[in-house]
Structure formats: C-alpha cells, structure tokens
Design an enzyme around this catalytic site. Structure first.
Site, PDB file in Angstrom:
ATOM      1  N   GLY A  55       6.891 -10.822  49.191  1.00  0.00           N
ATOM      2  CA  GLY A  55       5.884 -11.116  47.790  1.00  0.00           C
ATOM      3  C   GLY A  55       7.462 -12.027  46.785  1.00  0.00           C
ATOM      4  O   GLY A  55       8.076 -11.186  46.983  1.00  0.00           O
ATOM      5  N   HIS A  67       3.687  -5.135  40.963  1.00  0.00           N
ATOM      6  CA  HIS A  67       4.932  -5.626  40.545  1.00  0.00           C
ATOM      7  C   HIS A  67       4.724  -6.825  40.511  1.00  0.00           C
ATOM      8  O   HIS A  67       5.791  -7.717  39.226  1.00  0.00           O
ATOM      9  CB  HIS A  67       6.036  -5.019  42.025  1.00  0.00           C
ATOM     10  CG  HIS A  67       7.186  -5.850  42.108  1.00  0.00           C
ATOM     11  ND1 HIS A  67       8.198  -4.189  41.406  1.00  0.00           N
ATOM     12  CD2 HIS A  67       8.136  -6.363  42.571  1.00  0.00           C
ATOM     13  CE1 HIS A  67       9.573  -4.883  41.577  1.00  0.00           C
ATOM     14  NE2 HIS A  67       9.406  -6.705  41.931  1.00  0.00           N
ATOM     15  N   GLU A  68       4.960  -7.370  41.687  1.00  0.00           N
ATOM     16  CA  GLU A  68       4.520  -9.057  40.930  1.00  0.00           C
ATOM     17  C   GLU A  68       3.997  -9.093  40.407  1.00  0.00           C
ATOM     18  O   GLU A  68       4.077 -10.255  39.257  1.00  0.00           O
ATOM     19  CB  GLU A  68       4.534  -9.865  42.503  1.00  0.00           C
ATOM     20  CG  GLU A  68       5.432  -9.457  43.367  1.00  0.00           C
ATOM     21  CD  GLU A  68       6.333  -9.376  43.723  1.00  0.00           C
ATOM     22  OE1 GLU A  68       6.998 -10.540  42.738  1.00  0.00           O
ATOM     23  OE2 GLU A  68       7.526  -9.193  43.984  1.00  0.00           O
ATOM     24  N   HIS A 122      12.636  -5.846  36.095  1.00  0.00           N
ATOM     25  CA  HIS A 122      13.146  -5.574  37.320  1.00  0.00           C
ATOM     26  C   HIS A 122      13.492  -4.194  36.321  1.00  0.00           C
ATOM     27  O   HIS A 122      14.337  -4.155  35.634  1.00  0.00           O
ATOM     28  CB  HIS A 122      14.244  -5.206  38.450  1.00  0.00           C
ATOM     29  CG  HIS A 122      13.402  -6.904  39.566  1.00  0.00           C
ATOM     30  ND1 HIS A 122      14.177  -6.843  39.805  1.00  0.00           N
ATOM     31  CD2 HIS A 122      12.127  -6.201  39.907  1.00  0.00           C
ATOM     32  CE1 HIS A 122      13.684  -8.019  40.451  1.00  0.00           C
ATOM     33  NE2 HIS A 122      12.619  -7.459  40.801  1.00  0.00           N
ATOM     34  N   TRP A 150      16.125  -2.289  36.627  1.00  0.00           N
ATOM     35  CA  TRP A 150      17.318  -2.243  36.243  1.00  0.00           C
ATOM     36  C   TRP A 150      17.821  -3.218  35.543  1.00  0.00           C
ATOM     37  O   TRP A 150      19.134  -3.380  35.379  1.00  0.00           O
ATOM     38  CB  TRP A 150      18.893  -1.598  37.513  1.00  0.00           C
ATOM     39  CG  TRP A 150      18.477  -2.475  38.673  1.00  0.00           C
ATOM     40  CD1 TRP A 150      18.882  -4.068  38.767  1.00  0.00           C
ATOM     41  CD2 TRP A 150      16.649  -3.297  39.258  1.00  0.00           C
ATOM     42  NE1 TRP A 150      18.241  -4.420  39.744  1.00  0.00           N
ATOM     43  CE2 TRP A 150      17.514  -4.591  39.919  1.00  0.00           C
ATOM     44  CE3 TRP A 150      15.126  -2.481  39.635  1.00  0.00           C
ATOM     45  CZ2 TRP A 150      16.707  -5.097  40.970  1.00  0.00           C
ATOM     46  CZ3 TRP A 150      15.499  -3.293  40.771  1.00  0.00           C
ATOM     47  CH2 TRP A 150      15.051  -3.837  41.572  1.00  0.00           C
TER      48      TRP A 150
HETATM   49 ZN   LIG Z   1      10.329  -7.984  41.750  1.00  0.00          ZN
END
Ligand SMILES: [Zn+2]
Length: 393
Positions: A164, A203-204, A213, A215
C-alpha cells in the site's frame, strides 16, 4: 520519506515547496494551540467521507461489501483507540497513547449530488499495478479520484511492488488518497501468517494525515512529533521488550506505533503528538480543512446512477471452438491493447509452429494444416500474459 513521495517530489518540484509550507503551518499552529480536544474551532470528531475504488481483474478481487466494512471498521478502531490490544502497549508509553478522534464513513453522496454506497467497482484489464498512480486515472484503466477536497479516495487493486502507499496532504489533488493491495486484504486467508488487522490501511491513513514514519525517514531521524522517541530505522516482524536504538534510555523505541513497519499483531498505538499533528491539518487554512465542509455524507434524494456491477463475460480471452478441426477463434474483444501484439502457437514439445500478429478483436486462425494433437497459444503484453491450450482434431 516514502519512496513514492520522493518520486513525486522529483517529478514536481513545487510539491516540495508545498509540503514545506504545510510543515511550517503545522509547526506554527502547534506552537500556539493548547493541545486540548477543541483547537481553533474544529469538531471533536473529524468525519471523513470515504470512497473505495475497487479495481478488480479476477472475480475474487471484487471484494464483498462486508470486507469493505471491515476496512472502515479497522480505521475507526485504531484511530479511536478502540483496539482490544491497547493492553499490549508498554506501560511507559501508555500515557502517550491517544485516540485521534476521527470517524471514517462510506460516502453517501457522490460529487454530483447523487446517492452512493461509497464503493465504485470496476473491472480492469490490468493484472498488476505499480506505485506509479496509474490506478488513479480512468485513462490508464484505473478510476478517477472523486474530488479529494471532499473525499478520502482509497483505491483497492492488485499491486506488484508494495502492499500500500499514500499521498501526503499537499499532493496533486488528482492523486491524493490511499492505495491498498488486494494482497494485503487477503494475506491472512488460509495461511498461518500473522493476524490481519488491516493495519497497512491504518498506517497509510496515518500518512494521509501527514504522519511520517516513526524513524523519521532517516537514521535516528525526526518524525516531527515530540512524544515519539527517536528510532534508528524501521522494525520488521514482531519484537518484544525494551529495545533501545537512538535514545540512550528506557523505554527506548516505540516500535508498536502504527507508523512503524511492525507486523499487524504487534502495533497498537498512535500518540498525543501524532494526534495534534494530524488534526491541525483540518483547521481553517489547513490543507485538509475542506473535508469538514464535504457534502459526501449528506443524504441525497437523487437516485444513484446505475453502475454495471457484474462479472464481465468477456473477462478473459476466449478460445472457440475447442477442440477445433479447421478454424479456431480468439476473442480479444475486452481489451484493444492486444491489437498489434505477437501471438504464437506451440506444439506439445514447445516448438513454435505458427506465429502471427493480432489485428482483429476476433482473430480467426486457420489450423487446418496442423496435425492432430494438443497445442498451446501464447501472447504477451506488458501487463498481461495470455496462455491457452487447444486440441486440433
Ligand atoms: Zn509508510
């Protein structure tokens, strides 16, 4: 930053400026906001009208309404901290875990004011898609976005390269939205793989509300959220316990955050900081403010335009009659892009016995000079291979 977004920036330098402007806006608003539930006049619950574009190539990809509802339910579960696995959030991080207070709902009114169930189903001759946005355009056998100022567009299609991806706020309105692969929807089916909580979609959707993200897209990078500890890189699989990568002290990495790459079963939180960053977008002057005045959830008295919702009879190339004694017909009717492509007939040993260019939607091939036996037909274009077997009597 996502490869996809990097590529968009390379192709469109003004996008970089636009993303930076949004970041400045976000920083300014966050420095002046109180961080309470009601900042600058946005509602406590942000309602997002959603439209799904289901681009199916095989019948099983034309997923049932019940599955679409599971996807919506997953978004609402995790964006509102209603997931049962909040108990897995480490106690050190529990005070930071947040409900984002979003409600995702299938659109009830389309951009023309007609009633809709929020799902567009479309047969596509494309077998596999890449993360190049072609699925977002009808002209490339995908489906055009609904006005992204008023709707969250989610394209479901068969991806080859990723599960995705999402556009960030500020992107080209015609490409704004989320793409999710059928592979992700089906991944738990019939296997012992990890539980599927549809958290790729969660997440998307995090990216869609401007979350980076965990990190920070860099070694110990900055995700521009102050209550997520710095982390060296993404997390594969499903770790447990305290893991320290950049910060030198406990509680270490927040690898259970939805904006990491951890398995579905091992992610369970957004933070207060992520909540603030996401919601700022919906304030007046913010890039997603227009969603709040969307008519997408209104009740329409105009009947929905009748959409063909059937499995096309002409879905795959047909070979007829089979067995054949003199003429065999190949129906390429459904997809004109077969025209001009090379087609071959091979015997049982794999030797090419006949070769021709396809130049008609119904291609009649004289096989009378072939000896009796089994033959294979082969044709190929970029997105698709066609194989068939026939018997010459
Ligand atoms: Zn991502």
């Amino acid at each position: 930053m996502d490869e996809y977004v990097k590529q968009q920036i390379n192709e469109n330098t003004s996008l970089k400026t636009r993303l930076e402007e949004i970041d400045v806006f976000t920083r300014e608003r966050l420095s002046t906001s109180t961080g309470t539930h009601r900042i600058n006049g946005i509602p406590e619950i942000i309602r997002v009208p959603v439209v799904f574009h289901v681009l199916y190539h095989t019948p099983d990809q034309n997923i049932p309404m019940a599955t679409i509802e599971l996807l919506i339910a997953a978004l609402n579960r995790d964006f509102n901290k209603r997931n049962f696995d909040t108990t897995n959030t480490p106690s050190a991080f529990k005070p930071y875990a947040a409900a984002m207070d979003f409600e995702f709902k299938l659109a009830t009114m389309d951009p023309h004011g007609a009633a809709t169930n929020g799902v567009i189903r479309k047969y596509t001759p494309i077998n596999y898609w890449m993360s190049d946005d072609k699925m977002k355009f009808s002209s490339s056998y995908g489906d055009d976005a609904w006005d992204s100022k008023s709707y969250l567009n989610i394209w479901l299609c068969n991806m080859r390269d990723v599960l995705g991806y999402s556009a960030f706020p500020g992107s080209d309105p015609l490409r704004d939205g989320i793409v999710l692969s059928f592979e992700d929807i089906f991944k738990a089916r019939g296997t012992s793989r990890t539980r599927n909580d549809f958290r790729t979609l969660v997440h998307e959707a995090g990216h869609w509300v401007n979350l980076y993200h965990i990190w920070g897209e860099d070694y110990c990078g900055d995700d521009r959220v102050d209550d997520t500890p710095r982390q060296s890189s993404y997390t594969p699989g499903c770790p447990s316990g305290v893991r320290i990568s950049c910060s030198s002290t406990s509680p270490g990495d927040m690898y259970m955050n939805y904006m990491d790459f951890t398995d579905d079963v091992c992610m369970n939180m957004f933070t207060m900081g992520q909540r603030r960053r996401a919601r700022v977008l919906f304030e007046p002057g913010g890039p997603r403010n227009s969603i709040l005045s969307s008519k997408g959830l209104n009740t329409s008295t105009i009947e929905a335009a009748p959409l063909p919702d059937f499995y096309p009879k002409w879905l795959h190339v047909k070979v007829y009659p089979n067995p054949a004694s003199s003429i065999i017909n190949l129906y390429f009717e459904y997809d004109e892009r077969w025209m001009g492509r090379q087609m071959q007939i091979l015997d049982i040993s794999g030797k090419v016995v006949m070769s021709k260019v396809i130049n008609s939607k119904i291609e009649a091939i004289d096989v009378s000079r072939l000896s009796a036996g089994i033959y294979f037909i082969r044709a190929e274009k970029e997105e698709e291979k066609f194989h068939a077997k026939f018997v010459r009597l």
